[in-house]
Design a protein around this motif. Structure first.
Motif, PDB file in Angstrom:
ATOM      1  N   ASP A  50     -22.202  25.852  -2.107  1.00 12.25           N
ATOM      2  CA  ASP A  50     -23.024  26.952  -2.622  1.00 12.25           C
ATOM      3  C   ASP A  50     -22.172  28.156  -2.987  1.00 12.25           C
ATOM      4  N   ASP A  51     -21.249  28.537  -2.099  1.00 13.59           N
ATOM      5  CA  ASP A  51     -20.400  29.705  -2.359  1.00 13.59           C
ATOM      6  C   ASP A  51     -19.529  29.509  -3.596  1.00 13.59           C
ATOM      7  N   GLY A  52     -19.012  28.304  -3.763  1.00 15.32           N
ATOM      8  CA  GLY A  52     -18.188  28.030  -4.936  1.00 15.32           C
ATOM      9  C   GLY A  52     -18.975  28.192  -6.223  1.00 15.32           C
ATOM     10  N   ALA A  53     -20.177  27.642  -6.242  1.00 13.57           N
ATOM     11  CA  ALA A  53     -21.023  27.750  -7.439  1.00 13.57           C
ATOM     12  C   ALA A  53     -21.422  29.200  -7.706  1.00 13.57           C
ATOM     13  N   VAL A  54     -21.800  29.913  -6.667  1.00 16.35           N
ATOM     14  CA  VAL A  54     -22.229  31.310  -6.826  1.00 16.35           C
ATOM     15  C   VAL A  54     -21.078  32.182  -7.321  1.00 16.35           C
ATOM     16  N   THR A  55     -19.894  31.973  -6.774  1.00 14.97           N
ATOM     17  CA  THR A  55     -18.729  32.771  -7.177  1.00 14.97           C
ATOM     18  C   THR A  55     -18.466  32.640  -8.670  1.00 14.97           C
ATOM     19  N   THR A  56     -18.450  31.406  -9.150  1.00 19.20           N
ATOM     20  CA  THR A  56     -18.188  31.196 -10.571  1.00 19.20           C
ATOM     21  C   THR A  56     -19.347  31.662 -11.435  1.00 19.20           C
ATOM     22  N   ASN A  57     -20.571  31.353 -11.037  1.00 16.88           N
ATOM     23  CA  ASN A  57     -21.731  31.804 -11.821  1.00 16.88           C
ATOM     24  C   ASN A  57     -21.736  33.321 -11.942  1.00 16.88           C
ATOM     25  N   ASN A  58     -21.351  33.998 -10.869  1.00 14.87           N
ATOM     26  CA  ASN A  58     -21.290  35.460 -10.901  1.00 14.87           C
ATOM     27  C   ASN A  58     -20.253  35.941 -11.915  1.00 14.87           C
ATOM     28  N   LYS A  59     -19.076  35.326 -11.916  1.00 18.29           N
ATOM     29  CA  LYS A  59     -18.019  35.724 -12.851  1.00 18.29           C
ATOM     30  C   LYS A  59     -18.434  35.468 -14.302  1.00 18.29           C
ATOM     31  N   ILE A  60     -19.016  34.293 -14.541  1.00 15.72           N
ATOM     32  CA  ILE A  60     -19.433  33.935 -15.902  1.00 15.72           C
ATOM     33  C   ILE A  60     -20.553  34.863 -16.373  1.00 15.72           C
ATOM     34  N   ALA A  61     -21.526  35.095 -15.505  1.00 13.83           N
ATOM     35  CA  ALA A  61     -22.645  35.962 -15.871  1.00 13.83           C
ATOM     36  C   ALA A  61     -22.151  37.373 -16.176  1.00 13.83           C
ATOM     37  N   LYS A  62     -21.200  37.844 -15.392  1.00 15.64           N
ATOM     38  CA  LYS A  62     -20.645  39.189 -15.624  1.00 15.64           C
ATOM     39  C   LYS A  62     -19.975  39.255 -16.992  1.00 15.64           C
ATOM     40  N   ARG A  63     -19.181  38.221 -17.322  1.00 14.43           N
ATOM     41  CA  ARG A  63     -18.503  38.203 -18.628  1.00 14.43           C
ATOM     42  C   ARG A  63     -19.500  38.119 -19.774  1.00 14.43           C
ATOM     43  N   LEU A  64     -20.510  37.266 -19.615  1.00 15.65           N
ATOM     44  CA  LEU A  64     -21.530  37.138 -20.650  1.00 15.65           C
ATOM     45  C   LEU A  64     -22.238  38.471 -20.853  1.00 15.65           C
ATOM     46  N   PHE A  65     -22.597  39.111 -19.753  1.00 18.60           N
ATOM     47  CA  PHE A  65     -23.273  40.410 -19.832  1.00 18.60           C
ATOM     48  C   PHE A  65     -22.386  41.430 -20.553  1.00 18.60           C
ATOM     49  N   GLU A  66     -21.109  41.473 -20.190  1.00 17.21           N
ATOM     50  CA  GLU A  66     -20.192  42.427 -20.826  1.00 17.21           C
ATOM     51  C   GLU A  66     -20.070  42.159 -22.325  1.00 17.21           C
ATOM     52  N   LYS A  67     -19.941  40.877 -22.683  1.00 16.10           N
ATOM     53  CA  LYS A  67     -19.832  40.529 -24.100  1.00 16.10           C
ATOM     54  C   LYS A  67     -21.107  40.908 -24.858  1.00 16.10           C
ATOM     55  N   ALA A  68     -22.252  40.643 -24.255  1.00 13.20           N
ATOM     56  CA  ALA A  68     -23.522  41.003 -24.895  1.00 13.20           C
ATOM     57  C   ALA A  68     -23.620  42.510 -25.067  1.00 13.20           C
ATOM     58  N   MET A  69     -23.236  43.246 -24.050  1.00 14.12           N
ATOM     59  CA  MET A  69     -23.314  44.706 -24.129  1.00 14.12           C
ATOM     60  C   MET A  69     -22.319  45.280 -25.127  1.00 14.12           C
ATOM     61  N   ASP A  70     -21.236  44.538 -25.391  1.00 16.90           N
ATOM     62  CA  ASP A  70     -20.259  44.966 -26.401  1.00 16.90           C
ATOM     63  C   ASP A  70     -20.688  44.577 -27.810  1.00 16.90           C
ATOM     64  N   GLY A  71     -21.839  43.911 -27.944  1.00 15.41           N
ATOM     65  CA  GLY A  71     -22.368  43.571 -29.255  1.00 15.41           C
ATOM     66  C   GLY A  71     -21.993  42.195 -29.756  1.00 15.41           C
ATOM     67  N   ASP A  72     -21.433  41.332 -28.929  1.00 18.77           N
ATOM     68  CA  ASP A  72     -21.100  39.964 -29.335  1.00 18.77           C
ATOM     69  C   ASP A  72     -22.404  39.234 -29.672  1.00 18.77           C
ATOM     70  N   THR A  73     -22.584  38.908 -30.948  1.00 22.64           N
ATOM     71  CA  THR A  73     -23.835  38.324 -31.418  1.00 22.64           C
ATOM     72  C   THR A  73     -24.168  37.013 -30.716  1.00 22.64           C
ATOM     73  N   THR A  74     -23.182  36.157 -30.540  1.00 25.21           N
ATOM     74  CA  THR A  74     -23.431  34.880 -29.871  1.00 25.21           C
ATOM     75  C   THR A  74     -23.906  35.108 -28.444  1.00 25.21           C
ATOM     76  N   ALA A  75     -23.253  36.005 -27.739  1.00 26.51           N
ATOM     77  CA  ALA A  75     -23.646  36.304 -26.357  1.00 26.51           C
ATOM     78  C   ALA A  75     -25.045  36.915 -26.314  1.00 26.51           C
ATOM     79  N   LEU A  76     -25.354  37.771 -27.270  1.00 17.83           N
ATOM     80  CA  LEU A  76     -26.689  38.381 -27.324  1.00 17.83           C
ATOM     81  C   LEU A  76     -27.768  37.315 -27.542  1.00 17.83           C
ATOM     82  N   ILE A  77     -27.527  36.419 -28.480  1.00 19.53           N
ATOM     83  CA  ILE A  77     -28.503  35.361 -28.770  1.00 19.53           C
ATOM     84  C   ILE A  77     -28.672  34.460 -27.554  1.00 19.53           C
ATOM     85  N   PHE A  78     -27.549  34.068 -26.945  1.00 18.30           N
ATOM     86  CA  PHE A  78     -27.619  33.206 -25.767  1.00 18.30           C
ATOM     87  C   PHE A  78     -28.405  33.886 -24.653  1.00 18.30           C
TER      88      PHE A  78
END
Length: 131
Positions: A50-78
């Motif tokens: 569980d901890d392994g999955a949560v750690t990575t999901n947290n990192k990926i979600a953070k990056r996706l959020f940052e990319k979306a907030m920076d205006g990355d169209t693909t990240a926004l659509i996703f």
């Protein structure tokens, strides 16, 4: 049937399990790598899985959020599709301008009695009517 040897929690295995879980390695493969079945793996190392999955999901979600907030169209659509439930829909008009390739209307069985429907089913499957 004799039972196999009793497998116990092992700190080194715990570290390996958590690390492999972070990379999304399937539990079946993690279990094989450390030499146990999946049931034993999940019983002994549930927290690490569980901890392994949560750690990575947290990192990926953070990056996706940052990319979306920076205006990355693909990240926004996703984000919109997965987090906000947005869907792409298309209405396809299958009619041709002259009507020659237009789809046939659906058959309406709503006015048929049960006996008529049964008779149609028999006819469709080549079954004889039995009284």
């Amino acid at each position: 049937m004799p039972r196999g040897k009793q497998v116990k929690y092992n700190q080194e295995h715990a570290r390996i399990v958590q690390s492999l879980a972070q990379y999304g390695i399937p539990q079946r493969q993690i279990a094989a790598h450390i030499g146990m079945d999946v049931a034993t793996l999940t019983r002994l190392y549930k927290k690490e899985l569980d901890d392994g999955a949560v750690t990575t999901n947290n990192k990926i979600a953070k990056r996706l959020f940052e990319k979306a907030m920076d205006g990355d169209t693909t990240a926004l659509i996703f984000w919109c599709k997965t987090r906000m439930g947005w869907r792409e829909t298309q209405k396809v008009d299958l009619t041709s301008s002259d009507g020659s390739m237009s789809p046939s209307p659906a058959i309406d069985f709503s006015g048929k009695t049960q006996e008529e429907l049964l008779e149609l089913t028999r006819a469709a499957f080549g079954l004889e009517h039995k009284d």
